[in-house]
Design an enzyme around this catalytic site. Structure first.
Site, PDB file in Angstrom:
ATOM      1  N   CYS A 192      24.377  16.889  20.039  1.00 49.18           N
ATOM      2  CA  CYS A 192      23.181  16.083  19.819  1.00 49.18           C
ATOM      3  C   CYS A 192      22.018  16.668  20.623  1.00 49.18           C
ATOM      4  CB  CYS A 192      23.431  14.633  20.222  1.00 49.18           C
ATOM      5  SG  CYS A 192      23.884  14.457  21.957  1.00 49.18           S
TER       6      CYS A 192
ATOM      7  N   CYS B 188      22.392  16.812  24.349  1.00 48.57           N
ATOM      8  CA  CYS B 188      23.182  17.968  24.813  1.00 48.57           C
ATOM      9  C   CYS B 188      22.281  19.180  24.983  1.00 48.57           C
ATOM     10  CB  CYS B 188      24.285  18.298  23.817  1.00 48.57           C
ATOM     11  SG  CYS B 188      25.519  17.012  23.602  1.00 48.57           S
TER      12      CYS B 188
ATOM     13  N   CYS C 100      35.264  60.422  39.748  1.00 51.82           N
ATOM     14  CA  CYS C 100      35.458  59.808  41.061  1.00 51.82           C
ATOM     15  C   CYS C 100      35.108  58.325  40.986  1.00 51.82           C
ATOM     16  CB  CYS C 100      34.608  60.504  42.126  1.00 51.82           C
ATOM     17  SG  CYS C 100      32.831  60.366  41.835  1.00 51.82           S
TER      18      CYS C 100
ATOM     19  N   CYS D 207      31.644  57.405  39.879  1.00 54.80           N
ATOM     20  CA  CYS D 207      31.430  57.437  38.427  1.00 54.80           C
ATOM     21  C   CYS D 207      31.835  56.098  37.803  1.00 54.80           C
ATOM     22  CB  CYS D 207      32.254  58.552  37.786  1.00 54.80           C
ATOM     23  SG  CYS D 207      31.842  60.210  38.352  1.00 54.80           S
TER      24      CYS D 207
ATOM     25  N   ASP E  32      61.907  25.015  38.051  1.00 52.88           N
ATOM     26  CA  ASP E  32      62.401  23.996  37.130  1.00 52.88           C
ATOM     27  C   ASP E  32      63.924  24.187  37.057  1.00 52.88           C
ATOM     28  OD1 ASP E  32      62.511  22.111  34.917  1.00 52.88           O
ATOM     29  OD2 ASP E  32      62.827  23.892  33.671  1.00 52.88           O
TER      30      ASP E  32
ATOM     31  N   ASP F  76      60.227  27.187  32.031  1.00 52.21           N
ATOM     32  CA  ASP F  76      60.387  27.747  30.684  1.00 52.21           C
ATOM     33  C   ASP F  76      59.953  26.814  29.572  1.00 52.21           C
ATOM     34  OD1 ASP F  76      62.452  25.891  30.912  1.00 52.21           O
ATOM     35  OD2 ASP F  76      63.773  27.039  29.598  1.00 52.21           O
TER      36      ASP F  76
ATOM     37  N   ASP G  49      56.589  22.306  31.684  1.00 52.95           N
ATOM     38  CA  ASP G  49      56.341  23.054  32.921  1.00 52.95           C
ATOM     39  C   ASP G  49      54.931  23.647  32.959  1.00 52.95           C
ATOM     40  OD1 ASP G  49      58.972  22.684  33.899  1.00 52.95           O
ATOM     41  OD2 ASP G  49      59.678  24.280  32.578  1.00 52.95           O
TER      42      ASP G  49
END
Length: 792
Positions: free
Chosen positions: A18, A21, A85, A88, A486, A685, A689
């Site tokens: 809007c 915003c 180097c 650079c 876990d 896993d 988690d």
């Protein structure tokens, strides 16, 4: 009158819905220092600023995000040639950062790549032009050519040029050595010395002049400028002395410096190729063709012609051309190059296969589930490339030093020349001392110290089945002193089986059938265990099935509402465990997980109890002991009951246990562990988690788990062996030990060599040899990481 030229910055913005915003973004941007005017367009979702040159796109993006909106970004990777180097690399980085729309630019000297993050879509041509204006060459990177992997034909070309340089230089050096060793004065005539030195200076050394000229045009300095200045001074002084009838010639100094520097760069290029072997080995796993079965007929197609859902026939000994699921046949698959798993893995109908793995003894048919950039192999290659190309936080110090290094060296060389000239009036000797300063100070080793170690470390980790997301993850990992695990699927097999089911009314069959009905369609490991135990029983259809994260699941079966889950779920519905409490406690004390089935409507009542056993992984105890031996405290976080959690912790020797923890609670405990002053790694896993993985200093995902966990984590263990965690930490520690060693040697060469050269204690030939030796030393030291052997 202020005549400062203003620059225009255009930036895309997401999330504005809007005019208020747009106003909020406009106020945030107008508050930035140096902004003269701001225009925010809600329709095109963008903003345009007119600002002083010092304002960067990154600052503008930070202001937009600070106002609560997003700046869409895109990534581009360029291959950069001509860098010699650390100075650079810093110059290219600065040039790319100055392109309108660039949010961040990171340049890696060892991989010869630049990673550029831009706001919206910045034309690649604009990035290439910026690099070329800085005096270097750039091109869009391709997956076929891993960074830092010098082409074999270029290495061969350099080899024969260096051979010619050595052949021309030896006749200049040997007479001088004979004179030093008392074998007589064998110096060649001046015109012969000139004849031998000139091709070395202007043909073999032409690359230094070309690069030095580009650096001058860009008003900067680099290693090539130092070499060109130093050797040209020695060569020019020799020509001057020769034509003037003087007796001191220094043709051999100029020729030796060029030959040694070229030799050092050639050895460095060969060594850098070895640091990218991990990527090249992974790329070699991609087969060129696949055998597709359609309508009963088989035909061979290019790998790029495969489509999701295609049925692919894989014969014994062939590589899997894609990720897929076996629909016919059985075999063993060698996944060692992808996961580090040394033993072949049994594969049958319904099992997943990974593209790049080698099929064993059986002919199988697999349905393609992931291709191209979305395949596991492509994601592994991308992760390794990103980690090797990324810049470690420790590199920031090197970048700051390198930014002022070359100008400072030129000042020191000029001071040495003037000082010696004023001291003894011998301008030729003064010039040689200045040349020695210029030659030994080339900052090659400084620029290679960190990236070569990271490339070697992440490469050896990838071969062991450990994917390190970026250099920052590698740096954090080596300082971990608390690891939070876990339980299910991380320390245990994650394949529970139903060990007991006790009905409150004695009808155990009804309990099992209702439990299976409530969990129809669920992929949760406990649901699969119930489904397997209830095979053959008649189950009624379930409706309104809803997962209750951290508690269990609810559903409607036969007009009644049921809930199946942990003891907390019973408390929510005010259902008592009654006479089954003692039996449940016995199972929990034995390390088993207990679930409860209750009817919640129309009449709340307990239906029964289910007990599940999940075997510990054979490697879990070794993993915990390895961590404790490394001085790391271990913690277990689980949603399981206290009895089961305590039983597992006692078996493994885990220091601290937190049981019956909800997913958001895991993140809170991780935050508490961090607040105690430790650097915390979280290992998990599952989807539940992910919050804890994100909250930890470093998240570590088990490769057999969910994609959400793997994307959140900074490190992924490609196979479900928790011992890999100790290996990952060990690799990180050894890598950072190499970085510290390399930085020490890089700084010590210059800290000792430059003063010695300035005080006349090093001639240009020795300086050139020391400079070349320093670069080869740091790369070779990093390559020692490839000898690492882990426990897992």
């Amino acid at each position: 009158m202020n005549t400062t030229t203003l620059k225009e910055i255009d930036i895309p913005i997401e999330g504005m819905s809007c005019m208020s915003c747009a106003g909020r973004v406009e106020r945030a941007l107008a508050a930035l220092p140096g902004v003269r005017s701001v225009s925010v367009n809600l329709a095109s979702e963008s903003a345009r600023l007119s600002a002083e040159p010092g304002l960067s796109t990154a600052q503008v993006a930070d202001a937009v995000m600070g106002a609560g909106y997003q700046v869409p970004s895109a990534d581009a990777t360029l291959t950069i040639s001509g860098m010699t180097c650390a100075s650079c690399a810093g110059r290219v980085e600065k040039a790319l950062a100055g392109v309108p729309g660039v949010l961040e630019a990171r340049v890696n000297l060892a991989t010869e790549r630049a990673l550029v993050r831009t706001a919206g879509n910045v034309e690649t041509a604009a990035l290439v032009q910026a690099v070329e204006r800085a005096g270097y060459q750039a091109a869009p990177a391709t997956a076929a050519a891993p960074g830092g992997a010098a082409a074999p034909d270029l290495v061969a070309r350099d080899a024969w040029q260096i051979g010619i340089a050595v052949a021309l230089t030896l006749p200049l050096v040997l007479p001088m050595l004979a004179d030093v060793l008392g074998m007589g004065h064998l110096m060649l005539p001046a015109w012969v010395q000139w004849l031998l030195a000139t091709p070395v200076q202007f043909w073999i050394g032409a690359r230094f002049y070309r690069a030095a000229w580009k650096a001058l045009l860009a008003r900067t300095g680099n290693m090539d400028l130092l070499v060109a200045l130093g050797t040209s001074a020695a060569y020019g002084l020799s020509v001057f002395e020769w034509l003037g009838g003087g007796g001191h010639l220094y043709f051999e100094a100029a020729a030796v410096v060029i030959t040694l520097v070229r030799l050092g760069k050639w050895l460095e290029a060969r060594a850098k190729r070895q640091t990218t072997e991990a990527i090249r080995a992974l790329q070699a796993l991609r087969p060129a063709t696949a055998r597709v079965r359609k309508g009963g007929a088989e035909r061979e197609v290019e790998i790029g012609a495969l489509r999701i859902g295609d049925e692919v026939v894989i014969r014994p000994g062939e590589r899997m051309p894609m990720d897929g699921v076996i629909i016919e046949g059985a075999t063993h698959a060698d996944e060692s190059m992808l996961t580090g798993e040394s033993m072949p893995v049994t594969k049958g109908s319904g099992d997943k296969v990974i593209g790049g793995a080698v099929n064993g003894e059986g002919l199988v048919v697999a349905r393609a589930t992931a291709l191209g950039a979305e395949s596991t192999l492509a994601r592994i290659i991308r992760a390794v490339e990103d980690a090797q190309a990324a810049k470690a936080p420790v590199q920031r110090l090197v970048d700051k030093v390198s930014a002022v290094f070359v100008p400072a060296v030129i000042v020191v060389a000029l001071a040495a020349f003037l000082g010696w000239w004023l001291y003894n009036g011998d301008w030729s000797a003064a010039l040689l001392n200045a040349v020695a300063v210029l030659v030994i100070a080339c900052p090659c080793a400084l620029g290679l110290a960190t990236p070569t170690a990271i490339m070697a470390g992440t490469g050896v980790a990838a071969r062991r089945g450990i994917l390190i997301k970026d250099a920052e993850a590698l740096e954090l990992l080596h300082g971990v002193d608390v690891v939070a695990f876990d339980k299910t699927g991380t320390l245990t097999e994650g394949k529970p089986r139903l060990t007991a089911h006790i009905a409150a009314n004695g009808d155990h069959g009804e309990l099992l059938a209702l439990s299976a009905a409530v969990q129809q369609g669920s992929e949760h490991p406990l649901a699969r265990a119930v489904g397997a135990a209830a095979a053959g029983l008649a189950t009624a259809p379930a409706a309104d099935v809803q997962a209750v994260p951290g508690y269990g699941v609810s559903a409607t079966v036969g007009g009644a509402s049921y809930a199946l889950g942990n003891a907390r779920l019973l408390e929510r519905f005010a259902v008592s465990t009654g006479a089954l409490a003692d039996a449940a406690r016995r199972h929990e004390d034995a390390g088993e997980t207990v679930s409860w089935l209750a009817q919640t409507a129309p009449q709340p009542k307990l239906i029964g109890m289910l007990a599940f056993g999940d075997a510990l992984k054979a490697e879990s105890a070794q993993a915990v002991q390895a961590l404790k031996a490394a001085g790391i405290r271990t913690v277990m976080l689980t949603g399981d009951n206290q009895g089961s959690a305590s039983h597992v912790a006692a078996q493994l020797g885990i220091d601290e246990v937190h049981a019956q923890v909800l997913p958001e609670g895991k993140a809170g405990i991780v935050a508490q562990l961090k607040a105690q002053g430790g650097r915390v790694a979280m290992v998990g896993d599952g989807i539940n988690d992910a919050p804890a993985l994100a909250a930890a200093d470093i998240g570590i995902a088990m490769g057999g788990g969910t994609d959400v966990a793997m994307h959140t984590a900074g490190v992924t263990l490609m196979r479900g062996d928790p011992r890999l965690l100790a290996d990952a930490i060990d690799i990180s520690r050894r890598t950072y030990a190499k970085i510290r060693q390399n930085l020490f040697w890089a700084f010590i060469f210059n800290a000792v060599g430059v003063p010695l050269a300035a005080f006349g204690l090093l001639n240009p030939m020795i300086a050139g040899a020391a400079m070349a030796f320093s670069s080869v030393t740091v790369v070779s030291n990093a390559l020692l990481l490839r000898r690492w052997k882990g426990a897992a």
